[in-house]
Design a protein around this motif. Sequence first.
Motif, PDB file in Angstrom:
ATOM      1  N   ILE A   1       3.632   3.628  13.448  1.00 52.35           N
ATOM      2  CA  ILE A   1       3.253   4.750  12.458  1.00 52.35           C
ATOM      3  C   ILE A   1       5.556   5.045  12.193  1.00 52.35           C
ATOM      4  N   ILE A   2       6.295   5.669  12.156  1.00 50.52           N
ATOM      5  CA  ILE A   2       7.022   6.511  12.130  1.00 50.52           C
ATOM      6  C   ILE A   2       7.782   4.933  11.796  1.00 50.52           C
ATOM      7  N   ALA A   3       8.111   4.026  12.590  1.00 48.42           N
ATOM      8  CA  ALA A   3       8.968   2.812  12.632  1.00 48.42           C
ATOM      9  C   ALA A   3       8.276   1.712  10.893  1.00 48.42           C
ATOM     10  N   GLU A   4       7.776   2.300  11.131  1.00 46.77           N
ATOM     11  CA  GLU A   4       7.143   1.649   9.376  1.00 46.77           C
ATOM     12  C   GLU A   4       7.060   2.863   8.763  1.00 46.77           C
ATOM     13  N   ASN A   5       7.589   3.939   8.421  1.00 49.99           N
ATOM     14  CA  ASN A   5       7.926   4.556   7.694  1.00 49.99           C
ATOM     15  C   ASN A   5       7.044   5.467   6.689  1.00 49.99           C
TER      16      ASN A   5
ATOM     17  N   ASP B   1      -2.535  15.348   2.635  1.00 49.16           N
ATOM     18  CA  ASP B   1      -3.298  14.211   2.672  1.00 49.16           C
ATOM     19  C   ASP B   1      -3.455  13.164   4.431  1.00 49.16           C
ATOM     20  N   ILE B   2      -3.920  12.928   4.161  1.00 53.47           N
ATOM     21  CA  ILE B   2      -4.105  11.973   5.236  1.00 53.47           C
ATOM     22  C   ILE B   2      -5.172  10.558   5.089  1.00 53.47           C
ATOM     23  N   ASN B   3      -4.596   9.990   5.149  1.00 55.18           N
ATOM     24  CA  ASN B   3      -5.266   8.385   4.896  1.00 55.18           C
ATOM     25  C   ASN B   3      -5.922   7.437   5.885  1.00 55.18           C
ATOM     26  N   ILE B   4      -5.195   7.754   6.931  1.00 50.47           N
ATOM     27  CA  ILE B   4      -5.898   7.123   8.205  1.00 50.47           C
ATOM     28  C   ILE B   4      -6.129   8.176   9.523  1.00 50.47           C
ATOM     29  N   PHE B   5      -7.392   8.776   9.836  1.00 53.21           N
ATOM     30  CA  PHE B   5      -7.548   9.191  11.008  1.00 53.21           C
ATOM     31  C   PHE B   5      -7.440   8.326  12.511  1.00 53.21           C
ATOM     32  N   TYR B   6      -6.845   8.305  13.689  1.00 57.62           N
ATOM     33  CA  TYR B   6      -7.065   7.839  14.862  1.00 57.62           C
ATOM     34  C   TYR B   6      -7.786   8.567  15.868  1.00 57.62           C
ATOM     35  N   HIS B   7      -8.406   8.359  16.831  1.00 57.55           N
ATOM     36  CA  HIS B   7      -9.068   8.973  17.827  1.00 57.55           C
ATOM     37  C   HIS B   7      -8.906   8.916  18.908  1.00 57.55           C
ATOM     38  N   LEU B   8      -7.289   8.914  19.061  1.00 57.92           N
ATOM     39  CA  LEU B   8      -7.811   8.377  20.848  1.00 57.92           C
ATOM     40  C   LEU B   8      -7.984   9.518  21.642  1.00 57.92           C
ATOM     41  N   GLY B   9      -7.670  10.803  21.366  1.00 53.18           N
ATOM     42  CA  GLY B   9      -7.794  11.658  22.544  1.00 53.18           C
ATOM     43  C   GLY B   9      -9.378  11.659  23.251  1.00 53.18           C
ATOM     44  N   TRP B  10      -9.441  11.466  24.669  1.00 55.63           N
ATOM     45  CA  TRP B  10     -10.881  11.803  25.468  1.00 55.63           C
ATOM     46  C   TRP B  10     -10.132  11.584  26.892  1.00 55.63           C
ATOM     47  N   LYS B  11     -11.025  12.847  27.462  1.00 58.68           N
ATOM     48  CA  LYS B  11     -10.575  13.419  28.821  1.00 58.68           C
ATOM     49  C   LYS B  11     -10.929  12.471  30.031  1.00 58.68           C
TER      50      LYS B  11
ATOM     51  N   MET C   1       0.591  -1.444  -0.142  1.00 56.67           N
ATOM     52  CA  MET C   1       0.211   0.117   0.114  1.00 56.67           C
ATOM     53  C   MET C   1       1.260   1.230   0.105  1.00 56.67           C
ATOM     54  N   SER C   2       0.639   2.317  -0.522  1.00 58.82           N
ATOM     55  CA  SER C   2       0.881   3.564  -0.468  1.00 58.82           C
ATOM     56  C   SER C   2       1.364   4.273   0.729  1.00 58.82           C
ATOM     57  N   THR C   3       1.681   5.018   1.406  1.00 63.50           N
ATOM     58  CA  THR C   3       2.554   6.089   2.126  1.00 63.50           C
ATOM     59  C   THR C   3       1.081   5.849   3.779  1.00 63.50           C
ATOM     60  N   ILE C   4       1.352   5.315   4.443  1.00 64.32           N
ATOM     61  CA  ILE C   4       0.508   5.948   5.485  1.00 64.32           C
ATOM     62  C   ILE C   4       0.757   7.685   6.240  1.00 64.32           C
ATOM     63  N   ALA C   5      -0.424   8.073   6.348  1.00 62.27           N
ATOM     64  CA  ALA C   5      -0.567   9.527   6.200  1.00 62.27           C
ATOM     65  C   ALA C   5      -1.143   9.400   7.149  1.00 62.27           C
ATOM     66  N   ALA C   6      -1.412   9.179   9.001  1.00 63.74           N
ATOM     67  CA  ALA C   6      -1.831   9.137   9.731  1.00 63.74           C
ATOM     68  C   ALA C   6      -1.991  10.637  10.566  1.00 63.74           C
ATOM     69  N   PHE C   7      -3.759  10.992  11.023  1.00 66.92           N
ATOM     70  CA  PHE C   7      -3.800  12.277  11.899  1.00 66.92           C
ATOM     71  C   PHE C   7      -4.149  11.054  13.733  1.00 66.92           C
ATOM     72  N   ILE C   8      -3.050  11.767  14.417  1.00 68.86           N
ATOM     73  CA  ILE C   8      -3.309  11.107  15.054  1.00 68.86           C
ATOM     74  C   ILE C   8      -3.699  12.116  16.659  1.00 68.86           C
TER      75      ILE C   8
END
Lengths: 311, 311
Positions: free
Chosen positions: B23-27, B73-83, B1-8
């Motif tokens: 994700i950094i380790a996976e380039n 271009d962001i292709n994956i959005f991770y929502h881990l934020g929680w108060k 697959m193409s390069t992952i660009a994730a928002f976290i």
Amino acid sequence: MSTIAAFITGATGFIGSALCRKIIAENGIVYALVRENSKNIDRLPVDKNLKVIYGDLDDFGHIKEQLSQLEIDINIFYHLGWKGVGNKDRNDSIQSQNIESTVQSLLLAHSLGCSKWVGTGSQAEYGPVNSKISEEYSTKPTTFYGASKLSASILTQVLGNQLNINTVWARVFSTYGPGDNSGWMLIDLINTLLDKQKPKLTLGEQLWDYLYVDDAANALYKLGITPNSQGVYNLGSGNAKKLKNIIEITRDLIDPSLPLGFGDIPYRPDQVMHLEADVSKLIRDTGWQPEFNLETGLGRTIEYIKNEKNR
Amino acid sequence: MSTIAAFITGATGFIGSALCRKIIAENGIVYALVRENSKNIDRLPVDKNLKVIYGDLDDFGHIKEQLSQLEIDINIFYHLGWKGVGNKDRNDSIQSQNIESTVQSLLLAHSLGCSKWVGTGSQAEYGPVNSKISEEYSTKPTTFYGASKLSASILTQVLGNQLNINTVWARVFSTYGPGDNSGWMLIDLINTLLDKQKPKLTLGEQLWDYLYVDDAANALYKLGITPNSQGVYNLGSGNAKKLKNIIEITRDLIDPSLPLGFGDIPYRPDQVMHLEADVSKLIRDTGWQPEFNLETGLGRTIEYIKNEKNR
């Protein structure tokens, strides 16, 4: 029981205003939450036992402030307020904003020392079922409205347990009656027939559960005053009829000679063919029974719309 | 697959920072959401492929504005934020405020054109079960945290369907590892043992599912990059052990001669005696497997805490 003093959000709504009338008729006191500049304030009964509290669901702090200045005892808190209840709004992102206001209303009820909080949900929390639905059915909503109501239901049940305040969640099925908003099938049908137009309809083989609004208000009243009511309750007639028959009754009440366009439009791709509430828990716990049959309820609704048209 | 660009979101959190490293380790490229004045920004790896976006979960409009200026271009959005994720906050009313920010995060992911949105839930959504739990189990949360996570799960599944964006919801069971917060049993245990104190413990007969944080991050990574992952996934080791054994392993890694106070404190009135994730769906859909056994994971965690103490 002692005098009922109820706080009602959504008091100027279709069911809310009927609930206000019911509580007044039972010699209770109503504190009705109304938005500043509300267009619907004339839906409220004018009575010495109904007092208007101005405020908005987005600011419960302001509502609390006003109530604390009044030094009143409120024992039942009805939360009927919900933004975006029209058919067109069912998947609008406004839906989820109602979840936090529902939570805030329960926190306010607790801080007011209410013995009971009653919220209103929807059959949409179940998603399409196609059979008579009891409260034990799994909840698989497909609209954002249904998902938001379900979320509010889950949160208030858990929070109510922790705050030790008795919470009731009434899942309302289809209601109808005078003052209902257009955009809903029965109201649009009546308007069309009163205009002597032929309504475009599906084949009408759906089984549908319609409850007259005053019966819905009576059920909410009983859920509020019954000390041991608790948890989720379906609120419907419990007696589905073929839509075709309901439409024919309506037509006959207006003018039996008018034509009906059954089959003129197709069913929706996701058309639910059977929507019916199992209301045995409601009947068992509160003794409630619907008092208005379809002929009576539709007759009153038609009269109301006729008068509106002639104004 | 193409390069992952994730928002976290929640990128500086315990699992979030491990996910950034993975994700950094996976380039891949990481856009990490960080609050202004965050105390935890040093948890993020320093790397040319990690870019910090300053913002807050309460203001997605502001986040969107910044992202649109960057033309990325962001292709994956991770929502881990929680108060409010600490043990003490589990019934705080802040919990439900996270629901709307979770919904907003999905709306943002959609407007950014992401192909996938991954959110993180919790075993608390199920409530007490006392057996191995699959995703099919009924959800009966008893904490306001669990009810809020469940609500966010329901809303994002329905909204994702409507927006036609692939949504994944990972229900995280107990995780542990370097950088975990105190207040959690294993971390407090290690601190006590390193101080040569005798820890006060229950009998420890609970079966518990502990997953090393890097394994949790790997699972989230795989859920993100697997095109056909969809819906709810349990995220745990899938292999519960008696707490007594876990505690003994920990003690033996620090100093086998140290005494343990089993039975010094009673079980909680609502003590869950068996918490274990069925992770077969996760394994089947993504090929993920945990890579760290307890000895390795606990050894690394102990080393980390030792170093922290000596700083």
